[in-house]
Design a protein around this motif. Sequence first.
Motif, PDB file in Angstrom:
ATOM      1  N   LEU A  94       0.832  -1.203   0.000  1.00 38.20           N
ATOM      2  CA  LEU A  94       0.000   0.000   0.000  1.00 38.20           C
ATOM      3  C   LEU A  94       0.866   1.252   0.000  1.00 38.20           C
ATOM      4  CD1 LEU A  94      -2.615   1.613   0.313  1.00 38.20           C
ATOM      5  CD2 LEU A  94      -2.560   1.110   2.756  1.00 38.20           C
ATOM      6  N   ALA A  95       1.926   1.245   0.800  1.00 41.80           N
ATOM      7  CA  ALA A  95       2.792   2.423   0.891  1.00 41.80           C
ATOM      8  C   ALA A  95       3.406   2.753  -0.469  1.00 41.80           C
ATOM      9  CB  ALA A  95       3.888   2.196   1.928  1.00 41.80           C
ATOM     10  N   ASP A 154       0.829   2.046   7.885  1.00 41.73           N
ATOM     11  CA  ASP A 154      -0.158   1.444   6.992  1.00 41.73           C
ATOM     12  C   ASP A 154      -1.584   1.742   7.434  1.00 41.73           C
ATOM     13  OD1 ASP A 154       1.818   0.473   5.375  1.00 41.73           O
ATOM     14  OD2 ASP A 154       1.708  -1.588   6.095  1.00 41.73           O
ATOM     15  N   VAL A 155      -1.824   1.789   8.741  1.00 39.43           N
ATOM     16  CA  VAL A 155      -3.154   2.151   9.225  1.00 39.43           C
ATOM     17  C   VAL A 155      -3.497   3.572   8.786  1.00 39.43           C
ATOM     18  CG1 VAL A 155      -4.497   2.675  11.297  1.00 39.43           C
ATOM     19  CG2 VAL A 155      -3.201   0.542  11.168  1.00 39.43           C
ATOM     20  N   GLU A 156      -2.533   4.485   8.919  1.00 40.57           N
ATOM     21  CA  GLU A 156      -2.764   5.874   8.506  1.00 40.57           C
ATOM     22  C   GLU A 156      -3.013   5.962   7.007  1.00 40.57           C
ATOM     23  OE1 GLU A 156       0.671   7.983   9.828  1.00 40.57           O
ATOM     24  OE2 GLU A 156       0.137   7.847  11.969  1.00 40.57           O
ATOM     25  N   LEU A 157      -2.234   5.227   6.218  1.00 42.54           N
ATOM     26  CA  LEU A 157      -2.420   5.241   4.774  1.00 42.54           C
ATOM     27  C   LEU A 157      -3.771   4.639   4.400  1.00 42.54           C
ATOM     28  CD1 LEU A 157       1.136   4.183   3.544  1.00 42.54           C
ATOM     29  CD2 LEU A 157       0.070   6.428   3.271  1.00 42.54           C
ATOM     30  N   GLY A 186       2.115  -6.883  17.721  1.00 45.89           N
ATOM     31  CA  GLY A 186       1.053  -5.963  17.342  1.00 45.89           C
ATOM     32  C   GLY A 186       0.446  -6.427  16.034  1.00 45.89           C
ATOM     33  N   ALA A 187      -0.766  -5.916  15.724  1.00 45.68           N
ATOM     34  CA  ALA A 187      -1.432  -6.377  14.500  1.00 45.68           C
ATOM     35  C   ALA A 187      -2.618  -5.485  14.189  1.00 45.68           C
ATOM     36  CB  ALA A 187      -1.907  -7.823  14.664  1.00 45.68           C
ATOM     37  N   PHE A 188      -3.040  -5.519  12.930  1.00 43.94           N
ATOM     38  CA  PHE A 188      -4.355  -4.986  12.590  1.00 43.94           C
ATOM     39  C   PHE A 188      -5.011  -5.910  11.578  1.00 43.94           C
ATOM     40  CE2 PHE A 188      -1.661  -2.669   9.517  1.00 43.94           C
ATOM     41  CZ  PHE A 188      -2.339  -2.871   8.321  1.00 43.94           C
TER      42      PHE A 188
END
Length: 458
Positions: A94-95, A154-157, A186-188
């Motif tokens: 994504l970045a 990645d969360v912000e993007l 950590g994870a999302f």
Amino acid sequence: MATISTPGHTATTGIKHSIYWRDTEAVEPGPPLDRDVRCDIGIIGGGYTGLWTAYFLKQADPSLDIHIVEMDYAGAGASGHADGFVTPTIGHSLAGLVHGFGTDRAKTAYAVVGRSMLELDRFCRKHDVDAELETTGYFSVAANDAQIRLLRRDVELAESIGAKNSLRLLDGDEARERIGSPAIHGAFKVGGALLNPHRLARGLARVVRNLGVHIHEQTMATSVTKENGRHVITTPGGRVVADKLVLGTDAYQHQFGGFKHGVKPVWSYAVVTDPLTDEQLSRVHWPEREGFVESRNFIIFGRFTKDNRLLFGGGPAPYFYGRDMSENRHMRRDQATAFLRGALTRYFPEWDDVRIAYSYGGCVGMTRDFVPHVGNTDDGVYHAYGYCGNGIALTHTAGKILRDLILGRDTTYTNLLFVNRKERRFPVEPVSWVGAKGLTALLSLQDRYPNLIRAQLV
């Protein structure tokens, strides 16, 4: 029925060096082309790209006469040896997409691929295709503090392209409540699914045949020429003369004129264990069976199969000199087996007694700018390749793009960021091989020492 297998070395190790998925459904290839045919659309490649393109063309215009030639059997290439993660990822990351193309264009592209993810599930249910699809999604995970920073980015993007209210970064304790691994800090959660890529390809081929598409398996395209304004695919048993030509060969795309330096086949490896017993399953808390992907350049990923095997894959993805795709030479790679065995033990030390049953590799198509390329040339050659290992949902989208390009439509699909854009080419050998070795070393160094190189490299 004849099952398709690949060369293996099992006598000394007890490990099958063949693709696990192929053992989940036997294959009896259809007959090869044995005559000359004239048609509207000729497609080279019986993987996801060719099959989805044929499917969507037939949905749009049932009168179209379509012939697919496939050198092995439908789904024998990257489509059938993928690791079964249905992800929204376009290209490598994504970045990389946002930084390369901007937020707005990335947002549109991710929305379209997200729609394909949903439609895959609907397709399987509508056509009774048992692809062992589990709509569990998967976790992007961090195994160290540097990777936590990558998850935050990645969360912000993701929020910037419209994923508001759907992503939340879990701390280590919360993440381990979902996947009980001591390696996860950590994870999302990412929307998506897990499936059996081989069974999806075979089911899709059956559906496409039932729509009237001719699939000629065991049919090698030996040359592609143009005669009297039409494309001619020559094979050992006959010729396909078509008004329009589709090249849907991904990692093999370099074998066709004009595309030699557009895509590079790199090898991706995986290991699959024996089925876990109930006692072994009870050792690790993993209630929803989501897959996971470690946030690094050379990703490491893990998941369950339907029969409770563990599949671990990823790690260094070698490129062999001269675009060497020989399964005889590279299907077995002991360094990859050892690396992935170590990764499995690092994530789940409770399962260090679980036996590796399969270890294998296969080629995926990589482009120099790490995004796929879909489009057409002025003389009616349509193409889609370079999914960079994230092709299950993307090929579904690519099939719609190619449909619209072939039918002359101007749509959201034909204006996506990776359609008919100028691409960067790979250099000739040995420069290409040297460059691949250098980039691999640099990316591996960043994975090992993330605080040493913080820049976004790919």
